[in-house]
Design an enzyme around this catalytic site. Structure first.
Site, short mmCIF file in Angstrom:
data_model
loop_
_atom_site.label_atom_id
_atom_site.label_comp_id
_atom_site.label_asym_id
_atom_site.label_seq_id
_atom_site.Cartn_x
_atom_site.Cartn_y
_atom_site.Cartn_z
N ASN A 9 0.88 -1.18 0.00
CA ASN A 9 0.00 0.00 0.00
C ASN A 9 0.91 1.22 0.00
O ASN A 9 1.47 1.59 1.03
CB ASN A 9 -0.88 -0.04 1.26
CG ASN A 9 -1.70 1.23 1.43
OD1 ASN A 9 -1.79 2.06 0.51
ND2 ASN A 9 -2.31 1.40 2.60
N LYS A 11 0.18 4.27 -0.38
CA LYS A 11 -0.44 5.50 0.14
C LYS A 11 -0.14 6.65 -0.83
O LYS A 11 -0.14 6.43 -2.05
CB LYS A 11 0.04 5.77 1.56
CG LYS A 11 -0.15 4.53 2.45
CD LYS A 11 0.02 4.74 3.90
CE LYS A 11 -0.23 3.42 4.63
NZ LYS A 11 -0.12 3.54 6.06
N HIS A 97 -9.62 1.39 4.75
CA HIS A 97 -8.35 1.59 5.46
C HIS A 97 -8.57 2.57 6.61
O HIS A 97 -9.36 3.52 6.48
CB HIS A 97 -7.28 2.11 4.50
CG HIS A 97 -5.90 2.10 5.10
ND1 HIS A 97 -5.49 3.06 6.00
CD2 HIS A 97 -4.88 1.23 4.98
CE1 HIS A 97 -4.25 2.78 6.38
NE2 HIS A 97 -3.86 1.66 5.78
N GLU A 99 -6.92 4.99 7.64
CA GLU A 99 -6.66 6.40 7.30
C GLU A 99 -7.87 7.01 6.60
O GLU A 99 -8.15 8.20 6.76
CB GLU A 99 -5.38 6.51 6.46
CG GLU A 99 -4.14 6.29 7.33
CD GLU A 99 -2.93 5.75 6.59
OE1 GLU A 99 -2.89 5.81 5.35
OE2 GLU A 99 -2.01 5.26 7.29
N GLU A 169 -5.35 -4.51 10.70
CA GLU A 169 -4.31 -3.51 10.87
C GLU A 169 -4.58 -2.71 12.15
O GLU A 169 -5.37 -1.76 12.14
CB GLU A 169 -4.31 -2.54 9.69
CG GLU A 169 -4.08 -3.20 8.36
CD GLU A 169 -3.50 -2.23 7.34
OE1 GLU A 169 -2.41 -2.51 6.83
OE2 GLU A 169 -4.12 -1.19 7.08
N GLY A 175 2.54 2.57 10.64
CA GLY A 175 3.50 3.64 10.42
C GLY A 175 4.19 4.10 11.70
O GLY A 175 4.85 5.15 11.71
N SER A 215 3.46 -1.84 10.38
CA SER A 215 4.91 -1.92 10.58
C SER A 215 5.48 -3.32 10.32
O SER A 215 6.40 -3.76 11.02
CB SER A 215 5.29 -1.42 11.99
OG SER A 215 4.89 -0.07 12.15
#
Ligand code: PGA
Length: 262
Positions: A9, A11, A97, A99, A169, A175, A215
């Site tokens: 991904n 991003k 996701h 985000e 996730e 991240g 991560s």
């Protein structure tokens, strides 16, 4: 056997030409040393890159979008439909996701509509779920994830589930460099598989790939992927460097081959 998957991904990173070169390099490396046929590699670049990348892709890697519209077509300024993705040869789409849920206020209802759009246009869906830190600290992560799944997958049929991949996730691991331990990840993956048994059937639970994201990197991939219910990873930061991405793909392959020899 369930398909093992390593999906990158990207991003909002890389320019179009960088994306194209990455894909070409990746394919060249796979041509020289093919991956086990049960490991699927997917790259999910920014939407803008997809058209150019579909034009150079060969059979080694699938391409995915990071989002699609919740609507079929029409006056939705700035949106890209599932049908448009299908039209240029995209195979997968990441939906829900964290985000997007967090920064773009995507609700479960919208996520469900996006899943319907994707399935209607023959895209396979990587559906993300996962809890924020405060939920983990309160030890209520299972009911949190269960609710996310009930509101989305709970509305699908067993037949539709054939086109769904789940990515767990934990938000606190995305991240941050803080990975869930293999035990923490396995526990949630087993919980999710159990949800699939109760919601659908043993067969659906058995066939659905559940990826870990947060991560994941070359140094921890083997341990994570060795867990019974972890079928690969959704990789953010570490998918931006070809060497790391390939190392994670090889880790997935290594675990698969080790399991086959027993
Ligand atoms: P990360 O991101 O690997 O950079 O933690 C994972 C993701 O958000 O998909």
């Amino acid at each position: 056997m369930r398909t093992k998957i390593v999906a990158g991904n990207w991003k909002m990173n890389k320019m179009v030409q960088q994306g194209v070169s990455f894909l070409q390099d990746c394919q060249q490396s796979l041509m020289a040393n093919p991956l086990h046929s049960n490991v699927q590699l997917i790259i999910c670049p920014p939407l803008l890159h997809l058209d150019a990348m579909t034009k150079v892709k060969d059979g080694h890697i699938k391409l995915g979008a990071q989002n699609c519209a919740a609507y079929e077509q029409g006056a939705y300024t700035g949106e890209v439909s599932a049908q448009m993705l299908q039209d240029i040869g995209v195979d997968y789409v990441i939906i829900g996701h964290s985000e997007r849920r967090q920064y773009f206020m995507e609700s479960s209802d919208q996520i469900l509509e996006k899943i319907h759009q994707a399935l209607a246009h023959k895209l396979r869906v990587i559906l993300c779920c996962g809890e924020p830190l405060e939920v983990r600290e309160a030890s209520t992560q299972e009911s949190f994830v269960q609710k996310q799944l009930e509101q989305t997958l709970g509305k699908l049929t067993a037949d539709e589930m054939k086109h769904i991949i789940i990515a767990y996730e934990p938000i606190w691991a995305i991240g941050t460099g803080k990975t869930a331990s293999p035990e923490q990840a396995q526990q949630m993956h087993a919980f999710i598989r159990n949800f699939l048994i109760h919601q659908f059937s043993e067969a659906v639970a058995h066939q659905t790939s559940i990826l870990y994201g947060g991560s994941c990197k070359p140094s921890n991939a083997v341990l994570l992927f060795s867990q019974t219910d972890i079928d690969g990873g959704l990789i953010g930061g570490a998918s931006l460097q070809l060497e790391d991405f390939m190392a994670i793909a090889r880790a997935c392959e290594q675990v698969l081959e080790e399991n086959q020899t027993y």
